[in-house]
Motif scaffolding. Structure first.
Motif, PDB file in Angstrom:
ATOM      1  N   ARG A   1     -23.950  -8.405  23.444  1.00  0.00           N
ATOM      2  CA  ARG A   1     -24.917  -8.339  22.652  1.00  0.00           C
ATOM      3  C   ARG A   1     -25.740  -7.655  21.560  1.00  0.00           C
ATOM      4  N   ASN A   2     -25.522  -6.515  22.254  1.00  0.00           N
ATOM      5  CA  ASN A   2     -26.178  -4.927  21.354  1.00  0.00           C
ATOM      6  C   ASN A   2     -25.176  -4.608  21.643  1.00  0.00           C
ATOM      7  N   ASP A   3     -24.313  -2.977  20.411  1.00  0.00           N
ATOM      8  CA  ASP A   3     -24.780  -1.777  20.704  1.00  0.00           C
ATOM      9  C   ASP A   3     -24.469  -2.028  19.887  1.00  0.00           C
ATOM     10  N   VAL A   4     -25.940   0.053  19.643  1.00  0.00           N
ATOM     11  CA  VAL A   4     -25.820   0.483  18.348  1.00  0.00           C
ATOM     12  C   VAL A   4     -26.152   1.607  19.139  1.00  0.00           C
TER      13      VAL A   4
ATOM     14  N   GLN B   1     -26.724 -16.956  30.623  1.00  0.00           N
ATOM     15  CA  GLN B   1     -27.817 -16.734  30.943  1.00  0.00           C
ATOM     16  C   GLN B   1     -28.316 -15.857  29.799  1.00  0.00           C
ATOM     17  N   PRO B   2     -28.414 -17.034  28.961  1.00  0.00           N
ATOM     18  CA  PRO B   2     -28.890 -16.735  27.340  1.00  0.00           C
ATOM     19  C   PRO B   2     -29.584 -15.268  27.401  1.00  0.00           C
ATOM     20  N   GLY B   3     -30.620 -15.989  27.906  1.00  0.00           N
ATOM     21  CA  GLY B   3     -32.284 -15.248  27.604  1.00  0.00           C
ATOM     22  C   GLY B   3     -32.114 -13.834  28.791  1.00  0.00           C
ATOM     23  N   VAL B   4     -31.521 -13.194  29.489  1.00  0.00           N
ATOM     24  CA  VAL B   4     -30.589 -12.000  31.120  1.00  0.00           C
ATOM     25  C   VAL B   4     -30.096 -11.406  29.616  1.00  0.00           C
ATOM     26  N   GLU B   5     -29.842  -9.668  29.379  1.00  0.00           N
ATOM     27  CA  GLU B   5     -29.586  -8.398  29.758  1.00  0.00           C
ATOM     28  C   GLU B   5     -29.564  -7.685  30.626  1.00  0.00           C
ATOM     29  N   ILE B   6     -28.499  -7.103  30.777  1.00  0.00           N
ATOM     30  CA  ILE B   6     -27.990  -6.280  31.042  1.00  0.00           C
ATOM     31  C   ILE B   6     -27.790  -4.892  29.961  1.00  0.00           C
ATOM     32  N   VAL B   7     -28.683  -3.551  30.484  1.00  0.00           N
ATOM     33  CA  VAL B   7     -28.710  -3.015  29.356  1.00  0.00           C
ATOM     34  C   VAL B   7     -27.555  -1.749  30.495  1.00  0.00           C
TER      35      VAL B   7
ATOM     36  N   TYR C   1     -18.087  -4.976  32.166  1.00  0.00           N
ATOM     37  CA  TYR C   1     -18.332  -5.876  32.091  1.00  0.00           C
ATOM     38  C   TYR C   1     -18.200  -7.603  31.472  1.00  0.00           C
ATOM     39  N   ARG C   2     -17.315  -6.528  29.752  1.00  0.00           N
ATOM     40  CA  ARG C   2     -17.069  -8.163  28.833  1.00  0.00           C
ATOM     41  C   ARG C   2     -15.839  -8.279  29.808  1.00  0.00           C
ATOM     42  N   ASP C   3     -14.089  -7.633  29.513  1.00  0.00           N
ATOM     43  CA  ASP C   3     -13.632  -8.172  30.129  1.00  0.00           C
ATOM     44  C   ASP C   3     -13.010  -8.395  31.247  1.00  0.00           C
ATOM     45  N   VAL C   4     -13.055  -8.056  32.703  1.00  0.00           N
ATOM     46  CA  VAL C   4     -13.433  -8.721  33.967  1.00  0.00           C
ATOM     47  C   VAL C   4     -14.059  -9.682  33.962  1.00  0.00           C
ATOM     48  N   LEU C   5     -15.476  -9.445  34.160  1.00  0.00           N
ATOM     49  CA  LEU C   5     -16.321 -10.497  34.501  1.00  0.00           C
ATOM     50  C   LEU C   5     -17.000 -11.373  33.323  1.00  0.00           C
ATOM     51  N   GLY C   6     -16.176 -10.784  31.637  1.00  0.00           N
ATOM     52  CA  GLY C   6     -16.437 -12.275  31.071  1.00  0.00           C
ATOM     53  C   GLY C   6     -17.616 -12.215  30.660  1.00  0.00           C
ATOM     54  N   PHE C   7     -18.435 -10.902  30.565  1.00  0.00           N
ATOM     55  CA  PHE C   7     -20.038 -11.161  29.358  1.00  0.00           C
ATOM     56  C   PHE C   7     -20.020 -10.746  27.951  1.00  0.00           C
TER      57      PHE C   7
END
Length: 138
Positions: A31-34, A49-55, A22-28
């Protein structure tokens, strides 16, 4: 009164593999990693889309679930039967080539659909079906 989408959930069996996709291929953006209640809370999102997150969550993100339920959810995930997501892109063919070049499993090459989009489909590292569509005429 306004209502907006804030978060949606995708089941993953390995957060590190999911992040790499999701980060390296799609470029997302991550936002959180806890850590959260004995689990890992990871969210990603499109910079557009700063207001939309995928969990990115385990197949059964319930700390009180029994082992049989966890196993059943993991089996459904492995078969690609839990969730699917549709993303919009401004260039379906270029998106397809970038994701295919990264080694993702292709489910459908780009094609024009009768409902007004050109789309393609892949599986993410956990087996979820992801579609990428571009409205025709754009």
């Amino acid at each position: 009164m306004s209502i907006e989408l804030a978060q949606c959930f995708i089941a993953v069996d390995d957060h590190d593999k999911a992040l790499a996709f999701y980060r390296d291929v799609l470029g997302f953006e991550v936002r959180n990693d806890v850590g959260f209640e004995g689990m890992r809370w990871v969210t990603v999102g499109s910079p557009e889309q700063p207001g939309v997150e995928i969990v990115l969550e385990p197949p059964l993100a319930d700390p009180h679930a029994c082992e049989d339920d966890r196993r059943a959810a993991a089996e459904l995930l492995a078969k690609g039967l839990l969730r699917g997501v549709i993303f919009r892109t401004d260039d379906c063919d270029a998106t397809f080539e970038r994701i295919r070049a990264a080694g993702a499993e292709v489910l459908q090459e780009p094609m024009d659909q009768p409902y007004g989009v050109r789309d393609c489909a892949f599986r993410d590292p956990a087996g979820n079906m992801l579609r990428f569509n571009q409205p025709r005429g754009k």
